[in-house]
Motif scaffolding. Structure first.
Motif, PDB file in Angstrom:
ATOM      1  N   TYR A 507      -5.315  25.527   2.525  1.00 11.96           N
ATOM      2  CA  TYR A 507      -4.166  24.610   2.435  1.00 11.96           C
ATOM      3  C   TYR A 507      -4.494  23.300   3.124  1.00 11.96           C
ATOM      4  O   TYR A 507      -5.243  23.283   4.102  1.00 11.96           O
ATOM      5  CB  TYR A 507      -2.952  25.202   3.172  1.00 11.96           C
ATOM      6  CG  TYR A 507      -2.066  26.036   2.290  1.00 11.96           C
ATOM      7  CD1 TYR A 507      -1.083  25.437   1.504  1.00 11.96           C
ATOM      8  CD2 TYR A 507      -2.220  27.416   2.236  1.00 11.96           C
ATOM      9  CE1 TYR A 507      -0.280  26.198   0.676  1.00 11.96           C
ATOM     10  CE2 TYR A 507      -1.414  28.182   1.413  1.00 11.96           C
ATOM     11  CZ  TYR A 507      -0.443  27.562   0.634  1.00 11.96           C
ATOM     12  OH  TYR A 507       0.349  28.314  -0.174  1.00 11.96           O
ATOM     13  N   GLU A 511       0.614  21.009   4.990  1.00 10.74           N
ATOM     14  CA  GLU A 511       1.439  21.770   4.044  1.00 10.74           C
ATOM     15  C   GLU A 511       1.893  23.100   4.624  1.00 10.74           C
ATOM     16  O   GLU A 511       2.796  23.738   4.106  1.00 10.74           O
ATOM     17  CB  GLU A 511       0.637  22.039   2.763  1.00 10.74           C
ATOM     18  CG  GLU A 511       0.729  20.959   1.710  1.00 10.74           C
ATOM     19  CD  GLU A 511       2.141  20.804   1.139  1.00 10.74           C
ATOM     20  OE1 GLU A 511       2.668  19.682   1.227  1.00 10.74           O
ATOM     21  OE2 GLU A 511       2.709  21.785   0.626  1.00 10.74           O
ATOM     22  N   HIS A 514       5.428  23.952   5.059  1.00  9.82           N
ATOM     23  CA  HIS A 514       6.268  24.043   3.860  1.00  9.82           C
ATOM     24  C   HIS A 514       6.220  25.430   3.229  1.00  9.82           C
ATOM     25  O   HIS A 514       6.534  25.585   2.058  1.00  9.82           O
ATOM     26  CB  HIS A 514       5.837  22.980   2.845  1.00  9.82           C
ATOM     27  CG  HIS A 514       5.974  21.591   3.377  1.00  9.82           C
ATOM     28  ND1 HIS A 514       7.203  20.990   3.560  1.00  9.82           N
ATOM     29  CD2 HIS A 514       5.056  20.702   3.812  1.00  9.82           C
ATOM     30  CE1 HIS A 514       7.024  19.771   4.067  1.00  9.82           C
ATOM     31  NE2 HIS A 514       5.722  19.585   4.234  1.00  9.82           N
TER      32      HIS A 514
END
Ligand code: F6R
Length: 618
Positions: A507, A511, A514
């Motif tokens: 990732y 991020e 999220h």
């Protein structure tokens, strides 16, 4: 997908074919088989499993190994589960014709139904058995010789193939043909012997003269005669080009390492140097790449660059996006070739497409190239395998010069692809004025240090192995990186998945909050790339967030780091360089880590389950 190794000549064929299959096992290894012809009888041995399993069977009966003609196959199943019956070679109904095949015959079902009405029955679930019976039917009904029958049969099939066919009633010849899957013919002295293989590695110690068939070509190989090559569709004779092989035996052997993957990780300093060779000229303050210079206007006038690739090569493409946009200020899009080819993409003759592929044979990348060309784009290839289909299909391109990569998990291919992309980005940046000469020269200086820095980095092997020992039983792992190192996080996760079968995700570090942050607990190892450049402070914040949730941090940091060292559970230090070049270094410990975890778990590092090195099917 699938490896073919065949021999016709005066030597015992068995050891040549079997050793050849072993070298081709990177292409597939779920079943294997060999046909030997001793002058009278065809002996077939086939089994589920690897070439070593095949050897065990043949060891039981000496006569299975006798003969000067042999054809072998190592399979990656497409039609029919991997079992003894579906393994190649396949014979025709009469038992006279024998075939080994790499590829897929898409219309096999229609042909099979037709053949059944004509009295044929089938032992296996394969498309290949259908093809050999079609050849037999054409031969029988038209009274053709084998070569003609193969040719007519092939004009009736849809799909991809590299085949080698033998007729026991005419045993001094082998017919080979290709469409979409590679095939090489090694030519022995005075045409007294020939070798046929999916790449040249099976015969490199016997001859350096090879013919690589082009798509839609077939060859008639006859002892004592020159190889005859014809176009399958229009029967036109073609003068074959005989290439001198540069490959050497030690390049395709393990050279004292336990696995090809480890050897290839350790070859990276040399591979990167070889990629520079003749291109990076520090004294002249220049990068020389005629493949770019000859088409410079295409690149400089391009609206954008579209990079297409699959897997690890796609990750290298993502690094390329950062490089091109940063150094040359050219907009870049990076596409999975498999998606690009089917989504009716908007491409114009103002686009430059860069296709990246280690093998140069990946079916999706090849199809995406053909599509881009048909829409008028200029297509540039970055390949490792010289003379591969992608290298030939592109308008221009650069080889990575990494040398043969045999471990299924890509390592040196990745770093050398990034190296080529860096050279191109620097060259374009200088050419269009985005890079001032002092910045350009600084990059060159730093680039030159990379091979030595990679070498230095390889000394951390035992430290990485200790870390691997701690986390080898993890069920899930996260890999985080930002900017240039976001693609490295993706690549780190892919390496772990493919050889250790541990679930891992890459990732962009930011991020995490999220979604993936929900996964974090004390059992979750998180590998974070936190070099001292770019977004260091932001990555440190991400690490803090993980720590507050009891996640285990293994951080790749720059030598001399203080801040991350205080928070992380383990750190791995890399030498200092400019941010754009860090992927060439940060990726090394992640490769070693995956390698050691897989070894500690007792996995087959070089031939992970279900995978094949060269994906020539969709
Ligand atoms: C991963 C790996 C694959 C390949 C992919 C594309 O280690 O090797 O993901 O990168 O199959 O292959 P090439 O580069 O040959 O087109």
């Amino acid at each position: 997908m699938c490896g073919i190794s065949a021999y016709i000549g005066y030597r015992e064929a068995y050891p040549i074919v079997i050793n050849g299959l072993k070298r081709l096992e990177y292409r597939g290894y779920d079943s294997a088989g060999v046909m030997l012809f001793d002058g009278t009888n065809v002996q077939l041995s086939k089994t589920k499993g690897k070439v070593s399993a095949l050897e065990k069977i043949t060891e039981e009966e000496e006569e299975r190994k006798v003969g000067n003609i042999g054809m072998g196959h190592t399979r990656w199943a497409t039609h029919g589960v991997p079992n003894d019956v579906n393994s190649h070679p396949h014979t025709s109904q009469s038992g006279d014709l024998v075939i080994v095949h790499n590829g897929i015959i898409e219309n096999y079902d229609t042909i099979k139904r037709e053949l059944i009405t004509r009295g044929y029955s089938f032992q296996s679930d394969t498309d290949t058995e259908v093809l050999i019976n079609l050849i037999e039917e054409v031969k029988k009904t038209e009274g053709f010789k084998l070569g003609k029958a193969v040719q007519i049969a092939l004009t009736n099939v849809v799909g991809a193939y590299a085949i080698s066919v033998f007729d026991k009633n005419n045993p001094n010849e082998i017919i080979v043909a290709r469409l979409g899957s590679p095939i090489a013919i090694g030519i022995g002295k005075e045409h007294k012997e020939f070798f046929v293989a999916s790449d040249a590695s099976p015969f490199v110690e016997y001859t350096k003269d090879a013919i690589y068939l082009e798509d839609e070509e077939m060859a008639i190989i006859k002892i004592g005669k020159h190889v005859k090559v014809r176009k399958i569709k229009n029967d036109k004779e073609v003068k074959p080009t005989i290439q001198k092989l540069k490959m050497s035996l030690d390049q395709i052997e393990k050279g004292g390492y336990d696995h090809f993957m480890l050897k290839e990780i350790h070859e990276q300093p040399k591979a990167i140097k070889d990629t520079f060779r003749g291109r990076m000229l520090p004294l002249e303050g220049e990068i020389k790449m005629s493949s770019i210079e000859d088409h410079l206007d295409k690149f400089l006038e391009a609206n954008r660059i579209i990079i297409i690739a699959c897997g690890t090569s796609w990750h290298a493409g993502l690094v390329g996006e950062y490089l091109f946009e940063d150094m040359a200020r050219i907009p870049v899009e990076v596409e999975y070739a498999s998606e690009f080819r089917y989504r009716n993409p908007i491409i114009t003759n103002k686009d430059v497409v860069i296709a990246i592929s280690q093998s140069g044979e990946t079916a999706d990348t090849l199809a995406a190239i053909k599509l881009a060309k048909s829409k008028g784009a200029f297509v540039y290839g970055v390949c490792n395998v010289v003379g591969s289909s992608i290298a030939r299909e592109t308008h221009s391109g650069a080889y990575t010069h990494a040398g043969p990569e045999i471990g299924v998990a890509s390592t040196k291919a990745f770093t050398t692809q990034i190296t080529v992309l860096t050279l191109i980005a620097l060259k374009l940046g200088r050419a269009n004025g985005s890079l001032a000469s002092h910045t350009f020269n600084d990059y060159i200086k730093k680039m030159q240090l990379i091979p030595r820095q990679v070498e230095e980095l390889l000394n951390i092997d035992s430290h990485v192995k200790d870390i691997a020992n701690v986390y080898k039983d993890a069920k899930n792992c996260l890999y985080l990186g930002r900017g240039f190192n976001f693609p490295v996080a993706l690549e780190g996760a892919l390496k772990l998945k493919e050889i250790s079968y541990i679930h891992a995700e890459g990732y962009p570090a930011a991020e995490m909050k999220h979604g993936p942050i929900a996964l974090i607990d004390e059992n979750m190892p998180i590998f974070v790339i936190a070099t001292n450049k770019g977004h260091y402070e932001k990555v440190v914040s991400n690490i803090q967030e993980i720590k507050s949730r009891a996640g285990k941090i293994i951080a790749v940091v720059t030598q001399g780091d203080v801040q991350v060292k205080e928070i992380a559970d383990h750190v791995i230090e890399i030498p200092d360089t400019v941010e754009a070049l860090t992927p060439l270094l940060t990726t090394i410990p992640l490769q070693l880590l995956s390698y050691h975890i897989a070894v500690l778990l007792g996995k087959n590092v070089d031939q992970p389950r279900n995978l094949a090195k060269s994906v020539t099917v969709e």
